[in-house]
Every structure is written in C-alpha cells, then in structure tokens.
Motif scaffolding. Structure first.
Motif, mmCIF file in Angstrom:
data_model
loop_
_atom_site.group_PDB
_atom_site.id
_atom_site.type_symbol
_atom_site.label_atom_id
_atom_site.label_comp_id
_atom_site.label_asym_id
_atom_site.label_seq_id
_atom_site.Cartn_x
_atom_site.Cartn_y
_atom_site.Cartn_z
ATOM 1 N N VAL A 127 0.873 -1.169 0.000
ATOM 2 C CA VAL A 127 0.000 0.000 0.000
ATOM 3 C C VAL A 127 0.911 1.220 0.000
ATOM 4 N N PHE A 128 0.809 2.004 -1.053
ATOM 5 C CA PHE A 128 1.717 3.122 -1.304
ATOM 6 C C PHE A 128 0.940 4.423 -1.081
ATOM 7 N N ILE A 129 1.143 5.039 0.097
ATOM 8 C CA ILE A 129 0.469 6.306 0.421
ATOM 9 C C ILE A 129 1.277 7.449 -0.174
ATOM 10 N N THR A 130 0.623 8.273 -1.005
ATOM 11 C CA THR A 130 1.370 9.340 -1.658
ATOM 12 C C THR A 130 0.418 10.397 -2.202
ATOM 13 N N HIS A 131 0.996 11.504 -2.650
ATOM 14 C CA HIS A 131 0.245 12.481 -3.434
ATOM 15 C C HIS A 131 1.026 12.860 -4.691
ATOM 16 N N LYS A 132 2.059 12.062 -5.030
ATOM 17 C CA LYS A 132 2.902 12.356 -6.188
ATOM 18 C C LYS A 132 2.436 11.526 -7.384
ATOM 19 N N LEU A 133 1.902 12.207 -8.368
ATOM 20 C CA LEU A 133 1.228 11.534 -9.467
ATOM 21 C C LEU A 133 2.193 10.752 -10.353
ATOM 22 N N ARG A 134 3.377 11.299 -10.602
ATOM 23 C CA ARG A 134 4.323 10.596 -11.465
ATOM 24 C C ARG A 134 4.689 9.239 -10.894
ATOM 25 N N GLU A 135 4.881 9.186 -9.592
ATOM 26 C CA GLU A 135 5.265 7.933 -8.946
ATOM 27 C C GLU A 135 4.121 6.928 -8.978
ATOM 28 N N VAL A 136 2.904 7.412 -8.788
ATOM 29 C CA VAL A 136 1.740 6.536 -8.862
ATOM 30 C C VAL A 136 1.647 5.916 -10.250
ATOM 31 N N LYS A 137 1.780 6.749 -11.278
ATOM 32 C CA LYS A 137 1.692 6.252 -12.643
ATOM 33 C C LYS A 137 2.795 5.241 -12.939
ATOM 34 N N ALA A 138 3.959 5.424 -12.310
ATOM 35 C CA ALA A 138 5.107 4.580 -12.611
ATOM 36 C C ALA A 138 5.008 3.194 -11.986
ATOM 37 N N VAL A 139 4.339 3.066 -10.844
ATOM 38 C CA VAL A 139 4.465 1.815 -10.098
ATOM 39 C C VAL A 139 3.143 1.157 -9.708
ATOM 40 N N ALA A 140 2.039 1.897 -9.671
ATOM 41 C CA ALA A 140 0.797 1.354 -9.106
ATOM 42 C C ALA A 140 0.081 0.416 -10.072
ATOM 43 N N ASP A 141 -0.528 -0.622 -9.498
ATOM 44 C CA ASP A 141 -1.424 -1.495 -10.260
ATOM 45 C C ASP A 141 -2.858 -0.974 -10.209
ATOM 46 N N ARG A 142 -3.253 -0.436 -9.055
ATOM 47 C CA ARG A 142 -4.572 0.166 -8.892
ATOM 48 C C ARG A 142 -4.444 1.361 -7.961
ATOM 49 N N ILE A 143 -5.424 2.253 -8.038
ATOM 50 C CA ILE A 143 -5.353 3.519 -7.301
ATOM 51 C C ILE A 143 -6.682 3.779 -6.609
ATOM 52 N N THR A 144 -6.616 4.005 -5.292
ATOM 53 C CA THR A 144 -7.775 4.496 -4.550
ATOM 54 C C THR A 144 -7.527 5.956 -4.204
ATOM 55 N N VAL A 145 -8.492 6.814 -4.533
ATOM 56 C CA VAL A 145 -8.364 8.251 -4.284
ATOM 57 C C VAL A 145 -9.237 8.635 -3.094
ATOM 58 N N ILE A 146 -8.633 9.332 -2.122
ATOM 59 C CA ILE A 146 -9.372 9.822 -0.950
ATOM 60 C C ILE A 146 -9.367 11.341 -0.978
ATOM 61 N N ARG A 147 -10.542 11.918 -0.797
ATOM 62 C CA ARG A 147 -10.660 13.371 -0.732
ATOM 63 C C ARG A 147 -11.514 13.745 0.468
ATOM 64 N N ARG A 148 -10.893 14.492 1.390
ATOM 65 C CA ARG A 148 -11.565 14.957 2.595
ATOM 66 C C ARG A 148 -12.261 13.823 3.343
ATOM 67 N N GLY A 149 -11.518 12.730 3.520
ATOM 68 C CA GLY A 149 -11.987 11.639 4.362
ATOM 69 C C GLY A 149 -12.863 10.616 3.686
ATOM 70 N N ARG A 150 -13.154 10.790 2.399
ATOM 71 C CA ARG A 150 -14.016 9.851 1.685
ATOM 72 C C ARG A 150 -13.311 9.353 0.421
ATOM 73 N N THR A 151 -13.630 8.114 0.037
ATOM 74 C CA THR A 151 -13.129 7.623 -1.240
ATOM 75 C C THR A 151 -13.921 8.283 -2.359
ATOM 76 N N VAL A 152 -13.211 8.606 -3.440
ATOM 77 C CA VAL A 152 -13.859 9.187 -4.613
ATOM 78 C C VAL A 152 -14.388 8.048 -5.458
ATOM 79 N N ALA A 153 -15.690 8.049 -5.721
ATOM 80 C CA ALA A 153 -16.329 6.942 -6.435
ATOM 81 C C ALA A 153 -16.031 7.033 -7.926
ATOM 82 N N PRO A 154 -15.434 6.000 -8.525
ATOM 83 C CA PRO A 154 -15.159 6.036 -9.961
ATOM 84 C C PRO A 154 -16.408 6.255 -10.799
#
Length: 532
Positions: free
Chosen positions: A191-218
C-alpha cells in the motif's frame, strides 16, 4: 477494509471508506495532505482503532489493538518519519521488539543471529544494507531501506509505505519504486500512500483516491480510466490531470504558467563563496552567482551537493570561509539572520518542521514569527494579539490555509497547509530577495500549484527569487535561468528549455561531450553515491 470510519471529536477523518488490496499488487492510496490517508492506514496497522467498520485479512475479520497484532497478521508499516534509534546499529534497530535471545527470556541477545537475519533478508529482496553501520551515519535513502528490511524480517505479507519518497532524492525515489515492484513480484502486497502523481503512474497497479476523508467513487468520473475488477479503484491508465482533479475536486494546472521575465538590477551577488559543512568538509567551493530583480534563478542538483550550505550561508545561519555576498551592494557577511530578514529577505527553509514553524504555537503566532516585535504586531516589550489575529484571518483566506481557526496549533494542520503558513509569512511583507528551498517538498498537487503561482507572482512584482529544489521539473518550470550545482561548484548556468537529459548529465558531473556518454554519467553517479 469495509466501512472504516474514524472520528476525532467533531472531525470525521475517515468516512465509511472501503479499500481492497490483492496479493502481489502495488495499491496506491492517493490524496491531498490531510485527506485521511495516514489515519486509514494507522488503523490497519493497529496504531488507531476504527469507530465503525471492519478489517478482513484473507477473508477473516481481525481486530488490531496494537501494531503487534497487525504484525502477527502479516502487516508491516514504514512511516514517513522513520522509527529508528540513531545511535543503534542497523542490526540492533531491526531486532528491536523481536529480539532473538539465548538462554530464555532473560538470556543474552543473539547478535550473531540477528546480523545473519538482516543479511539474508537484505540479499533476498535486493536491499543492500550494512548490519553493523550506525543509523545516524546513513543517508536518508539507506535509513528507509533499514525500515523496509525491518518489516520484511517480520515476514509480512502486506507492507504499508507512508509517503516514502517525501525526503528522498530523485535517484533514491527511482530506486525505491524499483524495490516496490520487485517486492510485488515476490507476492508481497504494497500500500503506497502518496500524493505524487508521477510515482503513482510509474508503479501502481490500482489507485484508490481519498478526498476529505471519503473515497472518490469512480462511477462519478466516467472520463477516468477504471479497473473494472474493483469498483472503488482507478486504473493507472488514468491521466495525471484526471487524478489531480480527483484529489482536489477541481481542475489543476500541473504546468507553471508564467510570462517572460524582465530582469532588473543585481539584487544578490555572490563571489568566490567557500563554505564548510558540519563536519568541516568543504561543501561550497568558490561559487559565483547573481540573482536579478524580477527573475527566478533555479539551483538544480542532487541533494547533498552543497545547496543546503549555500542557502544557510546567505541567510546568516552558517559561517563562510571565504568570498563575498552582497544584497544591493551591501555585504551580508557577518550579518545576523534577524537583520537579514529585516533587510527584505524572505526565506522558505527546506525543512518546515525543523526551521519553518513552531508546532506548539498557533497558526496566527507562526504567521508573525519574523515580525512579532514590529508594529502593528508588537514591540520589544509586548505583543498586540488583536493585530496578530486580524492579520492571520486575512492571510488564512488569501493563502487558502485550511484550518478551522487561526488560533489552533499549527501542528494540527496537514503538511501542505503548514507549508502555506510559511509561504504566507514570508510573502506578506515587502521583499527584495526571496529564497525558496525545496518549496513544495511533501506538498500535494493543489498546494504545489498555489505555491508555484505565489513564487511567480513575487517575481512579477520585482522581487529577485532564488529557488533551490531537488525536483528538476520544478526548477525548470519556475526558473528563468538554471544553475546546476555539483560537489559544491556551479558547473553551468543554462536556460530552463535545455533538454532535461543534458541538465541531468550536468547534475551527475559531466561537463564535456566525452563525459556525457551513458557510461561516464553512470560512473559519475556511482562516485557521487560512494562519496555520500
């Protein structure tokens, strides 16, 4: 994790969050500072307990009352601020909490076995580390390897990395991303906690986005690429612009927008400057620099090549061995930091926690740290709380500092908002020179956009701006001229439009076409690593 909710008084830090992590995947947890990412993972690691919801491991419900329970279930965590004892060796740090002893519980620590375990784990996962080295003597990237090896010796199946690249150089960051991918290939989940988009794009298989305490629904964002196998996750094919908008709830401009500069007089002039580091080793080796009114001079280089000592010398925080520094033809040598600030120099330090804020003080108090003894905020004998609070309310609004009250301690703010406090303090008074050292380190995309805009606004108002950053994209985006620093010297001053590959070679010490071959660049980088 299902329906996880965590409250701190009236604040709902996590609001019914769902997240699923599969075996052998890198799952990015993306969000702004203060979005609730670390709070969520602290519950998975047993540091906090959820008020609602449940945690399942391999389909079995678990209750983690401490990190010991989480480790027993195969979950490890590497925190943003390392949990290491500086005066202990690597092996001693890794053994802490899980010591091997001979002769029963009150026996002797089996140092030989501990050392062997460290070597075996580091070799197995490609994380070279000297078990006998003192942690205080290791660079930051190596200390992070120690934390990862410590977790892996506990035979964890899921490893949480909390903002792991916040204090790393670009080279160390790339190395860590490679380690994460290799761990996933062995079946470990990350589980890779970050806010750096380039790194997420480089290594992540899937992405969960949290905004103000809630998950952002795809489902609410049909334009973003989704992973159809998991309803709450985004695919890494989602563009950086889309991910940035998902994080902050609005479109974000990831490019620095600026008009051509109109440089004026020489505000800062540095000639033949020589500065030693804390060990008495020469860190700045006879450099010459000028910064003009109405321009941004960016200093690029791998961190540890004298940038910190250069800035500290300018600010009067470090003595100089030789050379001259002038602000509008007035010598800065021997001038104290307070006097330099009063002369119209603004300073954003590279470590806000250490040098930028007093965490026990309120937001309002931090906003006047360098002006508290001047009207209207006070004098040599007393403060004017009314003026301090009125000014704070204005700056909280102007600089978009996210706090419910300027009277709250600055420690209650996220890292990005603490950085905004520093920026607001330094840019709310007339300046001749602005020095910004690592101005967006550990800051999310929304705050990065804001801080970059403030720096360009300061330039356009006629201030001379010196930006020091280990992020090459940031330097080239902000700067009108780029000075490349290597081993205490300025190798070249180039245009920000210079190809990144050429600047990268200069950062590795290559100053001629012969040196600019890939082999030469690799050799220079290897020499740099050895020197560190």
């Amino acid at each position: 994790m299902r329906g996880i909710t965590k409250r701190f008084g009236d604040l709902v830090a996590n609001d019914h969050i769902d997240i699923t992590v599969e075996p052998g995947e890198v799952h990015a947890l993306l969000g702004e500072n203060g979005a609730g990412k670390s709070t969520l993972m602290n519950q998975l690691y047993g540091l906090l307990q959820p008020d609602e919801g449940e945690i399942l491991v391999d389909g079995e419900a678990k209750v983690f009352r401490s990190p010991r329970d989480a480790i027993a279930a195969g979950i490890g965590m590497v925190h943003q601020h390392f949990m290491l004892v500086p005066v202990f060796t690597v092996a001693e740090n890794i053994a802490l909490g899980a010591e091997d002893v001979r002769g029963g519980p009150l026996g002797i620590l089996d140092r030989r076995r501990n050392r062997r375990d460290v070597l075996e784990t580091s070799r197995k996962y490609g994380l070279p580390i000297d078990p006998d080295a003192l942690v205080e003597n290791l660079p930051v990237g190596a200390q992070q390897r120690v934390e990862i090896v410590k977790a892996l010796t506990r035979e964890v199946d899921l490893l949480i990395l909390d903002e792991p690249t916040a204090v790393l150089t670009p080279q160390e960051t790339d190395e860590l991303l490679g380690v994460m991918r290799s761990l996933a290939e062995t079946g470990k989940s990350i589980v890779f906690i970050t806010h750096k988009l380039r790194e997420v794009k480089a290594v992540a298989d899937r992405i969960t986005v949290i905004r103000r305490g809630r998950t952002v629904a795809p489902s609410n964002h049909p334009a973003a690429a989704l992973d159809r196998t998991e309803g709450s996750a985004f695919s890494p094919d989602t563009s950086e612009d889309e991910l940035a908008a998902l994080m902050v709830g609005r479109d974000v401009n990831l490019e620095v927008t600026k008009t051509p500069s109109e440089p004026g007089r020489e505000v800062l002039k540095i000639s033949g400057l020589v500065v030693d580091d804390d060990r008495g080793v020469r860190a700045v080796d006879g450099i010459d620099l000028t910064v003009r009114a109405g321009e941004v001079l960016g200093v690029a280089g791998v961190q540890g090549n004298g940038q910190t000592e250069l800035v500290e010398a300018i600010m009067g925080l470090r003595g100089i061995r030789a050379g001259a520094m002038e602000l509008d033809n007035e010598s800065l040598a021997g001038m104290g930091t307070k006097k330099i600030l009063s002369a119209g120099v603004g300073y954003i330090p590279e470590d806000r926690s250490l040098d930028g804020v007093v965490k026990e003080f309120s937001v309002a108090e931090n906003l006047v740290l360098d002006m508290y003894d001047r009207p209207p905020f006070g004098n040599a004998f007393k403060l004017n709380p009314k003026a301090i609070n009125e000014s704070a309310r204005e700056r909280v609004t102007q600089f978009d500092i996210r706090t419910s009250s300027a009277e709250h301690a600055v420690s209650t703010l996220s890292g990005g908002n603490q950085q905004k406090v520093v920026v607001a303090r330094e840019m709310s008074r007339p300046l001749r020179l602005m020095i910004a050292s690592q101005p967006t380190r550990g800051v999310d995309v929304g705050s990065i956009e804001f801080i970059h805009n403030q720096i360009i606004h300061e330039r356009d108002s006629g201030t001379a701006v010196l930006v020091v950053s280990s992020e090459l994209e940031e330097v080239c985006g902000l700067a009108d001229r780029v000075a490349v620093m290597y081993r205490g010297r300025i190798l070249a001053v180039v245009s920000p439009d210079t190809p990144r590959e050429e600047i990268g070679l200069l950062m590795a010490g290559a100053t001629s076409p012969a040196q600019a071959s890939p082999d030469a660049a690799q050799e220079a980088a290897a020499q740099e690593e050895e020197s560190e």
